[in-house]
Design a protein around this motif. Structure first.
Motif, PDB file in Angstrom:
ATOM      1  N   TRP A 152      49.557  41.677  33.249  1.00 48.22           N
ATOM      2  CA  TRP A 152      48.345  41.842  32.462  1.00 48.22           C
ATOM      3  C   TRP A 152      48.480  42.830  31.298  1.00 48.22           C
ATOM      4  CZ3 TRP A 152      43.804  41.902  36.576  1.00 48.22           C
ATOM      5  CH2 TRP A 152      43.749  40.643  37.180  1.00 48.22           C
ATOM      6  N   PRO A 169      43.070  38.137  32.103  1.00 49.11           N
ATOM      7  CA  PRO A 169      42.516  36.774  32.023  1.00 49.11           C
ATOM      8  C   PRO A 169      40.991  36.788  32.038  1.00 49.11           C
ATOM      9  CG  PRO A 169      43.426  37.201  34.203  1.00 49.11           C
ATOM     10  CD  PRO A 169      43.821  38.362  33.356  1.00 49.11           C
ATOM     11  N   TRP A 183      42.665  33.989  38.549  1.00 44.88           N
ATOM     12  CA  TRP A 183      44.100  34.196  38.292  1.00 44.88           C
ATOM     13  C   TRP A 183      44.772  34.687  39.571  1.00 44.88           C
ATOM     14  CZ3 TRP A 183      48.003  37.683  38.530  1.00 44.88           C
ATOM     15  CH2 TRP A 183      49.086  37.535  37.667  1.00 44.88           C
ATOM     16  N   THR A 237      45.040  31.980  42.265  1.00 42.97           N
ATOM     17  CA  THR A 237      46.025  30.953  41.912  1.00 42.97           C
ATOM     18  C   THR A 237      47.439  31.439  42.201  1.00 42.97           C
ATOM     19  OG1 THR A 237      44.588  30.049  40.193  1.00 42.97           O
ATOM     20  CG2 THR A 237      46.926  29.541  40.035  1.00 42.97           C
TER      21      THR A 237
END
Length: 432
Positions: A70, A76, A82, A85
């Motif tokens: 990040w 995100p 995120w 996932t």
């Protein structure tokens, strides 16, 4: 001379400043996601596989990846999506590995069932995570609560497991609440997680036939969360306990103790919490939250109506005790006689050490300090409230030397800085 880095007038290189700022923002976003969504993400991941330990490990990997990526790629738009996932990709890798598929000994029937869960007809590998939409993460925590309270789990581990897996407390904090070594609690939690995976315990809210056996551990965990976070505000895990209590009550609809727990947690949140510690009977009612008091009293009346003529349960009595204290906003004084009656009833239903100590404190107000001291139960040598109550009763009785010694022991056993400061102040009062 080579090129020099661009710098601010009196500070570090601009690139370094930008990187530090990006890193700080990324760490802040990850910390916010952990604080607000960790338990929900674990619940979703564990519900997909039935493996709680794997879900925790996969999510830990996802957070590590977030802290690495990040700062350079940016935060995100949906950090939780995120994270889930990435975590489910880690789970997928584990499910596909031969080591994971053969790590636990299964009989032939269980082996076939496990294979069917990840393969379709013809042996085609299926993705056990296809039903999880990372952009619309459901709240599966209550299902995880009831999975952790399954009869296959050791009864001594059910509530601690919910406190860790669903409410996010670490083993050390849970162990302190149970007054046992951290290593003992950690081992208990690890065994329980393995049991969930090996027994393939379903993640679902049970029907009425199975509810009575599992509900006490779930209620106890929500209550434990509220008790552990008693000094926190409504935006913390104390507020999360209230949310889960209300969700549970609405789900069960006609379960009186669920509504009583919702009342208890809500009324507890209504009291003054932040800042220096002040006993509830010395707090100004103007510092209390009238909205939460009204809401908690509504839940308490609903619990009583649902109970009917049956004997009130533990949580209803504890909520009634809170309501009696908070009724001072209307009457201007604490009704100690009503509190004594409520504690007498509570000791019939749930005669815990904490309840007996609290009852002794109330008896000291209604029947005199000698009666209160006589009501203190044995077995409080390592129990901080026992020593704090004894110190207060001895101080009220004018037995200053004994009170001083009791305050010393109470202070030694106190974890919360604000409470320690309060007790030190009371000790100084009797020494002057």
């Amino acid at each position: 001379m080579g090129a020099q880095p661009v710098t601010d007038a009196a500070g570090p290189p601009a690139d370094d400043t930008a990187r530090a700022s990006a890193r700080a923002h990324a760490y802040g976003a990850a910390a916010h996601a952990a604080r607000e969504s960790y338990a929900k993400l674990v619940a979703v991941l564990a519900a997909s596989t039935g493996d709680l330990a794997l879900a925790e490990d996969a999510l830990a990997d996802a957070f590590a990846a977030a802290l690495e990526r990040w700062p350079t790629s940016g935060i995100p738009d949906n950090p939780e999506g995120w994270l889930i996932t990435v975590a489910r990709n880690r789970q997928r890798d584990a499910w596909k590995s031969a080591a994971a598929r053969t790590s636990a000994p299964l009989d032939d029937a269980a082996e076939a069932e496990a294979a069917a869960s990840v393969t379709g007809r013809g042996g085609v590998l299926l993705d056990p995570f296809d039903d999880v939409d990372p952009l619309r993460i459901p709240d599966k925590r209550l299902e995880l609560c009831f999975a952790c309270a399954h009869p296959a789990i050791d009864p001594a581990a059910r509530t601690p497991l919910i406190l860790q897996a669903v409410l996010g407390f670490d083993a050390g904090r849970i162990a302190a609440a149970y007054a046992i070594p951290t290593a003992t609690m950690a081992q208990r939690l690890t065994r329980a997680k393995r049991r969930i995976a090996r027994a393939r315990i379903p993640f679902a809210v049970p029907d009425r036939r199975d509810l009575s056996e599992r509900l006490p551990a779930v209620l106890e965990a929500v209550y434990g969360c509220a008790a552990i976070t008693w000094r926190d505000d409504a935006d913390s895990l104390a507020g999360e306990a209230r949310h889960l209590a209300l969700t549970l009550a609405r789900l069960l609809e006609r379960e009186p103790e669920a509504w009583a727990l919702a009342a208890l947690v809500t009324l507890s949140l209504a009291r003054r919490r932040s800042g220096p510690y002040i006993p509830i009977d010395e707090q100004s009612p103007t510092s209390w939250d009238d909205r939460l008091i009204d809401e908690g009293e509504t839940h308490l009346r609903r619990a009583a109506a649902l109970r009917g003529s049956d004997r009130p349960g533990r949580f209803e009595l504890e909520a009634a005790i809170q309501a009696a204290h908070l009724d001072r906003r209307r009457t201007g004084s604490t009704d100690w006689a009503a509190l004594r009656t409520l504690y007498s009833a509570l000791l019939v239903v749930a005669p815990s050490l904490g309840a007996r100590v609290a009852a002794a404190a109330v008896i000291g107000r209604t029947d005199g300090t000698s009666a209160g001291l006589a009501a203190l139960p044995p077995g409080g040598d390592a129990f901080q409230p026992w020593w704090a109550t004894r110190a207060d009763l001895l101080g009220r009785a004018g037995r200053d030397a004994e009170a001083d010694a009791a305050y010393v022991r109470a202070i030694e056993l106190t974890q919360e800085p604000e409470l320690r400061t309060f007790l030190e102040g009371r000790r100084r009062t009797i020494r002057t």
